[in-house]
Structures are given as structure tokens and as C-alpha cells.
Scaffold this active site. Sequence first.
Site, mmCIF file in Angstrom:
data_model
loop_
_atom_site.group_PDB
_atom_site.id
_atom_site.type_symbol
_atom_site.label_atom_id
_atom_site.label_comp_id
_atom_site.label_asym_id
_atom_site.label_seq_id
_atom_site.Cartn_x
_atom_site.Cartn_y
_atom_site.Cartn_z
ATOM 1 N N ASP A 266 0.811 -1.229 0.000
ATOM 2 C CA ASP A 266 0.000 0.000 0.000
ATOM 3 C C ASP A 266 0.840 1.274 0.000
ATOM 4 O OD1 ASP A 266 -2.338 -1.469 -0.038
ATOM 5 O OD2 ASP A 266 -2.560 -1.475 2.143
ATOM 6 N N THR A 267 1.974 1.267 -0.688
ATOM 7 C CA THR A 267 2.820 2.469 -0.748
ATOM 8 C C THR A 267 3.052 2.951 -2.169
ATOM 9 O OG1 THR A 267 4.840 1.135 -0.771
ATOM 10 C CG2 THR A 267 4.040 1.862 1.376
#
Length: 275
Positions: A266-267
Site C-alpha cells: 500500500d505504498t
Amino acid sequence: MLIRRVSNFLQIVGYSLRPFSSWRFPGESHDSPSTATHGIHVFYCPDSVGIVAKLSQCIASRGGNIQSVDVFVPERKQLFYSRSEFVFNPARWPRAVMDEDFLKLSKLFNAQKSIVRVPDLDPKYKIAVLVSKQDHCLVDLLHGWQDGRLPVDITCVISNHERAPNTHVIRFLERHGIPYHYLPTSSGNKREEEILDLVGRTDFLVLARYMQVLSAKFLEIYGKDIINIHHGLLPSFKGGNPSKQAYDAGVKLIGATSHFVTEELDTGPIIEQME
């Protein structure tokens, strides 16, 4: 919301969802049939003087007319990003010649990325959709595709959860001839080799609530864009159960994020967010 996020990605990489029937070249009669065809060019290169001028000259020299240009130059970074929409007459600017012209421009500015798309002439992007147990993102995407709001070819749906033959999703997929592949996963076997075999000819992947983390090896072998739909406003509340994380933290606004998948959970770069 899922349709909007995937649509935004398609526009980023050179696809348009806008109607073209009312577009005309300057001076063209409103009573005559329009010969205007829509084109999109996405450009990414080191920043230098004269890029916009050369882009404009490239299009104008072939009789094209620019409709819109988005340019972004990050602070303290010598990088240039642009997305241009234009109309042109294919008789005056054949598709193959257009590719050659933009290739010359790419070499002139040492571009890392130069993508040109002509939606009326080019084949649609081929995608595969990965999904786990929850159906809502997948159903939204499938109905958007059926309605013509998502101009892609869905090659298959892959899931680590089985669905009964009489469910809405399976009936929909069978009706439209879209294969459904059930690949149950475990902590020791994510079935990534089999997934890679199924998606080898796709242009990008969409993770529609696929609750498995793809490995760095998978990302490297696949080598193309993967979009994840995360039910939280990144970079806050990463990982599983973001809504509960937000609730426990006392957050008053909730939302969702679409982003590119990278090795770190999730980056990846954010495409779109909505509250």
C-alpha cells in the site's frame, strides 16, 4: 467509484472515455462530416527548455489541433510529465507516421516514457481482474464494462475463493464468455506461477479486493502495471481492515484509494482518491 478509478488510470496511460462526434478542425463546416480523430500522448522525460514547444510543433506540423495539455514538473526534481489530447486527420497523419514522429521526439529529449494512443484505431487494453471473497468491487467493474464505461477487454477473472455456479458473478461471466479461474491459496503457496501463466498477455491487472500480497518476484516477472483498490485514504491505514483502523483512530472522513502496486504494501503511487 471503482469504474472512475480504473477510468482515470486508462486516461493516464493514454485512453479516453470522451465522445468525439462533435469535434471538428478549425474552419470545418458544422454541416460536413467530421474527419477529426482523437489522439492522446503521454510523455515523461528529464526537464529541459522547449519541450512543450516541440510537442506542439510535432502535432501542429501534421495538421493536428491540441485540445488540452496537462504538464507537471515536480519541485526540486528535473523531471517533466505531460499528457496531451489532440484531434487530427488520419489521412494527413497516418498512424504509423505518428509513431515515428513521437519516437523522434522521445529520442530528442531522452524520454523514459512516450506513449501515444488513438482509441478509435488502436486495440483495447487487455486486463485481468483478481478478486477474493467480496464481490462488490468486481460487480461494479463488470457492470461498468458491460455499459461501455470501461473500454477494455477483460480476459479473465482470477480468485482464491470458489463461487457456486448459480451465483450472479458466475452467471454474468458465463454469459459474456469471460473465464473464471479458482486458485485457492495458502500461506505457503500463493499460486503466483499459475497466475502469471494466465495473465501473460494482459496489458495491466486490477486487484478488486484481492486480499493477497503479491511478491516482489511476481511483480518483476509480470513487469507491467498493477492497480490496487484500497478501502482507505492512503498513506494512512495501510494493510487489512482499513475502515476499522480509521474508526478506531476516530477519523471523521472515510474514503478509498486506487494506486499502483509496488513491493511495499500500500505504498505505490496514488492514481485517485475519493471520500
